[in-house]
Write a protein that holds these residues in place. Structure first.
Motif, PDB file in Angstrom:
ATOM      1  N   ALA A  60       0.879  -1.168   0.000  1.00 31.95           N
ATOM      2  CA  ALA A  60       0.000   0.000   0.000  1.00 31.95           C
ATOM      3  C   ALA A  60       0.914   1.214   0.000  1.00 31.95           C
ATOM      4  CB  ALA A  60      -0.901  -0.007   1.230  1.00 31.95           C
ATOM      5  N   ASP A  64      -3.255   5.921  -0.764  1.00 31.49           N
ATOM      6  CA  ASP A  64      -4.182   4.838  -1.103  1.00 31.49           C
ATOM      7  C   ASP A  64      -5.358   4.805  -0.128  1.00 31.49           C
ATOM      8  OD1 ASP A  64      -2.603   3.953  -3.207  1.00 31.49           O
ATOM      9  OD2 ASP A  64      -1.828   2.197  -2.138  1.00 31.49           O
ATOM     10  N   VAL A  66      -7.671   2.142   1.553  1.00 27.59           N
ATOM     11  CA  VAL A  66      -7.686   0.693   1.788  1.00 27.59           C
ATOM     12  C   VAL A  66      -8.844   0.337   2.697  1.00 27.59           C
ATOM     13  CG1 VAL A  66      -5.186   0.462   1.432  1.00 27.59           C
ATOM     14  CG2 VAL A  66      -6.074   0.796   3.750  1.00 27.59           C
ATOM     15  N   LYS A  88      -7.051  -3.015  -1.423  1.00 21.12           N
ATOM     16  CA  LYS A  88      -7.147  -1.745  -2.156  1.00 21.12           C
ATOM     17  C   LYS A  88      -8.038  -2.059  -3.334  1.00 21.12           C
ATOM     18  CE  LYS A  88      -4.592   1.548  -4.924  1.00 21.12           C
ATOM     19  NZ  LYS A  88      -3.308   1.801  -5.581  1.00 21.12           N
ATOM     20  N   LEU A  93      -3.901  -6.909  -0.465  1.00 23.41           N
ATOM     21  CA  LEU A  93      -2.554  -6.451  -0.161  1.00 23.41           C
ATOM     22  C   LEU A  93      -1.914  -7.214   0.984  1.00 23.41           C
ATOM     23  CD1 LEU A  93      -3.145  -2.572  -0.248  1.00 23.41           C
ATOM     24  CD2 LEU A  93      -2.594  -4.110  -2.156  1.00 23.41           C
TER      25      LEU A  93
END
Length: 127
Positions: A60, A64, A66, A88, A93
């Motif tokens: 990440a 980002d 998430v 994500k 991830l």
């Protein structure tokens, strides 16, 4: 729980520092309680991580958005096993399986039925 990745989550290269994935999961577990008007400190006790296994798939990065999701694997008398994922969008991830022990005054203690029912309701809604 959806969250943005901020500068303090990252290393010098703008990638989330490995230990901060654990922090994101911890915050998300606490939010399960807070969103229902409860505290993760229950009847003088709280949950502590007894064991965890983590898998890092893709990084990440700064900025980002998430999402942390949860799956209850097992509920025992004084502990539970929880699997958490960080996504994500559709891309996985990170995943972590943790054993959380319920303790009071530093000693394992039986999880009361109300708390077990709370977890069952929270994870039922997450499915």
């Amino acid at each position: 729980m959806k969250t943005r990745i901020y500068y303090d989550d990252t290393d010098a290269g703008g990638v989330v520092y490995h230990a901060n994935y654990l922090k994101l999961c911890e915050r998300s577990r606490s939010d399960l309680f807070f969103e229902k008007g409860k505290s993760p400190a229950i009847d003088g006790g709280h949950f502590v991580v007894r064991h965890l296994e983590a898998d890092y798939f893709k990084p990440a990065k700064l900025g980002d958005l998430v999402e942390v999701t949860h799956e209850l694997i097992a509920m025992k008398n004084a502990s539970l096993i929880l699997k958490q994922f960080i996504f994500k969008g559709e891309e996985k991830l990170f995943s972590m399986t943790s054993t959380l022990a319920y303790v009071k005054e530093g000693k394992p203690c039986k999880i009361d039925e109300e708390t077990k029912a709370f977890f069952a309701s929270v994870f039922k809604e997450s499915e």
